[in-house]
Motif scaffolding. Structure first.
Motif, PDB file in Angstrom:
ATOM      1  N   LEU A 249       0.833  -1.197   0.000  1.00 56.14           N
ATOM      2  CA  LEU A 249       0.000   0.000   0.000  1.00 56.14           C
ATOM      3  C   LEU A 249       0.872   1.253   0.000  1.00 56.14           C
ATOM      4  CD1 LEU A 249      -3.192   0.590   2.065  1.00 56.14           C
ATOM      5  CD2 LEU A 249      -1.434   2.349   2.022  1.00 56.14           C
ATOM      6  N   VAL A 250       0.578   2.167  -0.930  1.00 56.30           N
ATOM      7  CA  VAL A 250       1.326   3.417  -1.066  1.00 56.30           C
ATOM      8  C   VAL A 250       0.486   4.557  -0.496  1.00 56.30           C
ATOM      9  CG1 VAL A 250       2.536   4.958  -2.652  1.00 56.30           C
ATOM     10  CG2 VAL A 250       2.348   2.511  -3.201  1.00 56.30           C
ATOM     11  N   TYR A 251       1.090   5.379   0.343  1.00 60.42           N
ATOM     12  CA  TYR A 251       0.366   6.501   0.938  1.00 60.42           C
ATOM     13  C   TYR A 251       1.217   7.760   0.824  1.00 60.42           C
ATOM     14  CZ  TYR A 251       3.561   6.083   4.898  1.00 60.42           C
ATOM     15  OH  TYR A 251       4.694   6.043   5.673  1.00 60.42           O
ATOM     16  N   GLY A 252       0.564   8.890   0.941  1.00 57.44           N
ATOM     17  CA  GLY A 252       1.267  10.165   0.869  1.00 57.44           C
ATOM     18  C   GLY A 252       0.263  11.281   0.653  1.00 57.44           C
ATOM     19  N   PRO A 253       0.715  12.522   0.569  1.00 57.76           N
ATOM     20  CA  PRO A 253      -0.199  13.639   0.337  1.00 57.76           C
ATOM     21  C   PRO A 253      -1.038  13.406  -0.914  1.00 57.76           C
ATOM     22  CG  PRO A 253       1.973  14.451   0.938  1.00 57.76           C
ATOM     23  CD  PRO A 253       2.115  12.975   0.738  1.00 57.76           C
ATOM     24  N   GLY A 254      -2.352  13.542  -0.763  1.00 62.15           N
ATOM     25  CA  GLY A 254      -3.236  13.330  -1.897  1.00 62.15           C
ATOM     26  C   GLY A 254      -3.737  11.910  -2.044  1.00 62.15           C
ATOM     27  N   VAL A 255      -3.368  11.026  -1.119  1.00 59.70           N
ATOM     28  CA  VAL A 255      -3.810   9.629  -1.207  1.00 59.70           C
ATOM     29  C   VAL A 255      -5.331   9.560  -1.131  1.00 59.70           C
ATOM     30  CG1 VAL A 255      -3.662   9.192   1.282  1.00 59.70           C
ATOM     31  CG2 VAL A 255      -3.366   7.299  -0.332  1.00 59.70           C
ATOM     32  N   LYS A 256      -5.894   8.598  -1.848  1.00 62.67           N
ATOM     33  CA  LYS A 256      -7.344   8.437  -1.871  1.00 62.67           C
ATOM     34  C   LYS A 256      -7.713   7.073  -1.282  1.00 62.67           C
ATOM     35  CE  LYS A 256      -7.731  12.362  -4.047  1.00 62.67           C
ATOM     36  NZ  LYS A 256      -8.216  13.554  -3.329  1.00 62.67           N
ATOM     37  N   ALA A 257      -8.907   6.624  -1.618  1.00 59.94           N
ATOM     38  CA  ALA A 257      -9.404   5.291  -1.286  1.00 59.94           C
ATOM     39  C   ALA A 257      -9.410   5.041   0.222  1.00 59.94           C
ATOM     40  CB  ALA A 257      -8.619   4.218  -2.034  1.00 59.94           C
ATOM     41  N   ASN A 258      -9.053   3.810   0.628  1.00 58.56           N
ATOM     42  CA  ASN A 258      -9.217   3.399   2.026  1.00 58.56           C
ATOM     43  C   ASN A 258      -8.371   4.221   2.995  1.00 58.56           C
ATOM     44  OD1 ASN A 258     -11.042   1.421   1.309  1.00 58.56           O
ATOM     45  ND2 ASN A 258      -9.498  -0.178   1.158  1.00 58.56           N
ATOM     46  N   PHE A 259      -7.161   4.586   2.574  1.00 57.42           N
ATOM     47  CA  PHE A 259      -6.282   5.345   3.472  1.00 57.42           C
ATOM     48  C   PHE A 259      -6.905   6.711   3.777  1.00 57.42           C
ATOM     49  CE2 PHE A 259      -2.534   7.299   5.208  1.00 57.42           C
ATOM     50  CZ  PHE A 259      -1.777   6.248   5.700  1.00 57.42           C
ATOM     51  N   HIS A 260      -7.462   7.341   2.761  1.00 60.38           N
ATOM     52  CA  HIS A 260      -8.124   8.640   2.961  1.00 60.38           C
ATOM     53  C   HIS A 260      -9.340   8.482   3.863  1.00 60.38           C
ATOM     54  CE1 HIS A 260     -10.748  12.074   1.930  1.00 60.38           C
ATOM     55  NE2 HIS A 260      -9.609  12.731   1.801  1.00 60.38           N
ATOM     56  N   SER A 261     -10.082   7.394   3.692  1.00 60.87           N
ATOM     57  CA  SER A 261     -11.247   7.157   4.532  1.00 60.87           C
ATOM     58  C   SER A 261     -10.846   7.004   5.994  1.00 60.87           C
ATOM     59  CB  SER A 261     -11.988   5.899   4.067  1.00 60.87           C
ATOM     60  OG  SER A 261     -12.501   6.081   2.766  1.00 60.87           O
ATOM     61  N   MET A 262      -9.755   6.278   6.258  1.00 62.79           N
ATOM     62  CA  MET A 262      -9.286   6.115   7.632  1.00 62.79           C
ATOM     63  C   MET A 262      -8.905   7.459   8.247  1.00 62.79           C
ATOM     64  SD  MET A 262      -7.167   2.548   8.027  1.00 62.79           S
ATOM     65  CE  MET A 262      -5.882   2.944   6.858  1.00 62.79           C
ATOM     66  N   MET A 263      -8.235   8.307   7.470  1.00 60.89           N
ATOM     67  CA  MET A 263      -7.873   9.627   7.987  1.00 60.89           C
ATOM     68  C   MET A 263      -9.115  10.441   8.316  1.00 60.89           C
ATOM     69  SD  MET A 263      -4.487  10.968   5.958  1.00 60.89           S
ATOM     70  CE  MET A 263      -5.249  11.021   4.352  1.00 60.89           C
ATOM     71  N   ARG A 264     -10.133  10.330   7.482  1.00 63.37           N
ATOM     72  CA  ARG A 264     -11.360  11.091   7.723  1.00 63.37           C
ATOM     73  C   ARG A 264     -12.042  10.624   9.005  1.00 63.37           C
ATOM     74  NH1 ARG A 264     -13.594  10.103   3.177  1.00 63.37           N
ATOM     75  NH2 ARG A 264     -15.162   8.579   3.861  1.00 63.37           N
ATOM     76  N   TRP A 265     -12.085   9.298   9.207  1.00 61.45           N
ATOM     77  CA  TRP A 265     -12.699   8.775  10.441  1.00 61.45           C
ATOM     78  C   TRP A 265     -11.940   9.249  11.679  1.00 61.45           C
ATOM     79  CZ3 TRP A 265     -12.616   3.186   8.154  1.00 61.45           C
ATOM     80  CH2 TRP A 265     -13.612   3.077   7.176  1.00 61.45           C
TER      81      TRP A 265
ATOM     82  N   ASN B  95      -0.787  16.954   7.184  1.00 59.60           N
ATOM     83  CA  ASN B  95      -0.791  18.389   6.897  1.00 59.60           C
ATOM     84  C   ASN B  95      -1.576  18.695   5.627  1.00 59.60           C
ATOM     85  OD1 ASN B  95       0.729  18.999   9.155  1.00 59.60           O
ATOM     86  ND2 ASN B  95       2.684  18.931   8.076  1.00 59.60           N
ATOM     87  N   GLU B  96      -1.350  17.890   4.595  1.00 60.93           N
ATOM     88  CA  GLU B  96      -2.071  18.105   3.342  1.00 60.93           C
ATOM     89  C   GLU B  96      -3.561  17.856   3.529  1.00 60.93           C
ATOM     90  OE1 GLU B  96      -3.867  16.982  -0.530  1.00 60.93           O
ATOM     91  OE2 GLU B  96      -3.610  15.713   1.239  1.00 60.93           O
ATOM     92  N   PHE B  97      -3.892  16.803   4.278  1.00 58.24           N
ATOM     93  CA  PHE B  97      -5.284  16.447   4.532  1.00 58.24           C
ATOM     94  C   PHE B  97      -6.006  17.573   5.285  1.00 58.24           C
ATOM     95  CE2 PHE B  97      -8.457  14.525   7.379  1.00 58.24           C
ATOM     96  CZ  PHE B  97      -9.247  13.850   6.477  1.00 58.24           C
ATOM     97  N   LEU B  98      -5.370  18.118   6.321  1.00 56.37           N
ATOM     98  CA  LEU B  98      -5.995  19.147   7.138  1.00 56.37           C
ATOM     99  C   LEU B  98      -6.115  20.464   6.370  1.00 56.37           C
ATOM    100  CD1 LEU B  98      -4.225  18.404  10.543  1.00 56.37           C
ATOM    101  CD2 LEU B  98      -6.592  17.882   9.903  1.00 56.37           C
ATOM    102  N   GLN B  99      -5.165  20.738   5.478  1.00 56.19           N
ATOM    103  CA  GLN B  99      -5.241  21.954   4.678  1.00 56.19           C
ATOM    104  C   GLN B  99      -6.461  21.969   3.766  1.00 56.19           C
ATOM    105  OE1 GLN B  99      -1.551  22.325   2.544  1.00 56.19           O
ATOM    106  NE2 GLN B  99      -0.347  22.763   4.375  1.00 56.19           N
ATOM    107  N   HIS B 100      -6.862  20.781   3.320  1.00 55.52           N
ATOM    108  CA  HIS B 100      -7.993  20.690   2.396  1.00 55.52           C
ATOM    109  C   HIS B 100      -9.300  20.389   3.112  1.00 55.52           C
ATOM    110  CE1 HIS B 100      -4.608  20.319  -0.396  1.00 55.52           C
ATOM    111  NE2 HIS B 100      -5.432  20.790  -1.295  1.00 55.52           N
ATOM    112  N   GLY B 101      -9.261  20.319   4.435  1.00 57.54           N
ATOM    113  CA  GLY B 101     -10.485  20.121   5.195  1.00 57.54           C
ATOM    114  C   GLY B 101     -10.857  18.660   5.290  1.00 57.54           C
ATOM    115  N   VAL B 102     -11.708  18.353   6.245  1.00 61.14           N
ATOM    116  CA  VAL B 102     -12.172  16.995   6.478  1.00 61.14           C
ATOM    117  C   VAL B 102     -13.525  16.836   5.789  1.00 61.14           C
ATOM    118  CG1 VAL B 102     -12.758  15.267   8.217  1.00 61.14           C
ATOM    119  CG2 VAL B 102     -10.998  16.976   8.695  1.00 61.14           C
ATOM    120  N   HIS B 103     -13.566  15.945   4.783  1.00 61.36           N
ATOM    121  CA  HIS B 103     -14.805  15.764   4.008  1.00 61.36           C
ATOM    122  C   HIS B 103     -15.299  14.338   4.152  1.00 61.36           C
ATOM    123  CE1 HIS B 103     -14.099  19.662   2.199  1.00 61.36           C
ATOM    124  NE2 HIS B 103     -12.881  19.288   1.862  1.00 61.36           N
TER     125      HIS B 103
END
Length: 320
Positions: A171-187, A312-320
């Motif tokens: 699994l590759v993660y980083g700024p701008g990651v989508k899919a399941n990793f992004h969902s976990m960050m949102r939760w 940091n990238e996730f928080l800059q773009h808000g929690v959706h």
């Protein structure tokens, strides 16, 4: 002096775009971005139109030294076609081989193929690790297509004299990651209580920074030719540790409830999602010692650093 030209397919995607930006920053190579549609790379480097199913659209590769092939039909969570394997083969096997033949005929020296750890399999026993020379055991059509492409590329490379390099990331993660990793960050950011506080599994991940660093090393390192490389951050985490580290990086409290893995698996089975439970509860570890030794490489970015960049990238773009 003319810098080596590197064609990057899938340059609009998560990995391909990050690699092009890295090559532009380091200025050791001239990247050529091969994309299907519009890209923010326009004006920063040469951009060519590219479609694995319609290779006639690709310009001549006569002045390209290396191809990094990151374009693919990726893993589909909710498949709608009746013959998924045929669809994966059309793009990931037939399209890849068509591109490789064009590259070899044009005199491209090296072809770097972004494969997947799914070629090795879906899981490891805790404490055991996948090795590059393990017998492949892909489970789903995506993994099968990646393995078939690897085998065919190696055969083509031997026949036509082009160097083949294969990289299998987890699994590759980083700024701008989508899919399941992004969902976990949102939760985690929203403080949603998660029943994942008692997991003792171990999973290998790779940050986008570490992955593109390895790809860049493979572009020029003489010893890369003919090898298959596994890659990770070199630090494995349980799902519980990952979620806690995410919370710390975002400056929020982790709200994890310890639920026995057997109950999590049972619940996932009842809602027909056993694969999700496997990814959350199971282990998948890779051994990168051979990669580090052959390429004289080590992951430059630590997990905590990488997670902070993602947060940091996730928080800059808000929690959706």
């Amino acid at each position: 002096m003319r810098k080596p030209r590197v064609l990057v397919t899938g340059a609009k995607g998560f990995v391909g775009e990050a690699l092009v930006f890295r090559l532009l920053l380091d200025k050791k190579f001239t990247p050529i971005a091969a994309v299907r549609g519009e890209t923010r790379l326009q004006g920063l480097c040469p951009v060519v139109r590219f479609d694995l199913v319609e290779l006639r659209t690709l310009p001549s590769l006569a002045d390209v030294e290396v191809v990094v092939h990151a374009a693919a039909r990726v893993h589909v969570m909710h498949e709608i076609v009746t013959d998924a394997l045929a669809e994966f083969r059309k793009v990931n096997v037939e399209g890849t081989l068509g591109l490789a033949r064009l590259a070899a005929e044009a005199g491209v020296k090296r072809f770097i193929y972004l494969s997947s750890i799914k070629v090795n399999g879906e899981s490891t026993a805790r404490g055991e690790r996948f090795m590059p020379d393990d017998t492949p055991t892909p489970v789903d059509p995506y993994g099968v297509s990646k393995l078939e492409a690897e085998i065919a590329l190696q055969q083509l490379g031997r026949q036509l004299g082009m160097e083949i390099v294969i990289i299998r990331p987890p699994l590759v993660y980083g700024p701008g990651v989508k899919a399941n990793f992004h969902s976990m960050m949102r939760w985690v950011a929203k403080g949603v209580p998660l029943p994942l506080g008692g997991l003792c599994n171990s999973r290998s991940l790779v940050s986008i920074g570490n992955l593109v660093d390895l790809i860049e090393r493979c572009i020029a390192h003489p010893a890369a030719a003919g090898n298959t490389f596994l890659v990770s951050d070199g630090e494995d985490l349980s799902t519980t540790q990952l979620l806690r580290s995410m919370a710390a990086a975002m400056g929020v409290k982790s709200r994890l409830v310890a639920v026995p893995p057997v109950l999590l698996r049972l619940g996932a089975s009842l809602v027909c999602r056993p694969a999700i439970a496997q990814r959350l509860c199971g282990s998948l570890q890779v051994d990168i010692q051979q990669t580090c030794r052959i390429l004289e490489w080590s992951p430059p970015e630590k997990i905590d650093q990488a997670l902070c960049r993602v947060a940091n990238e996730f928080l800059q773009h808000g929690v959706h």
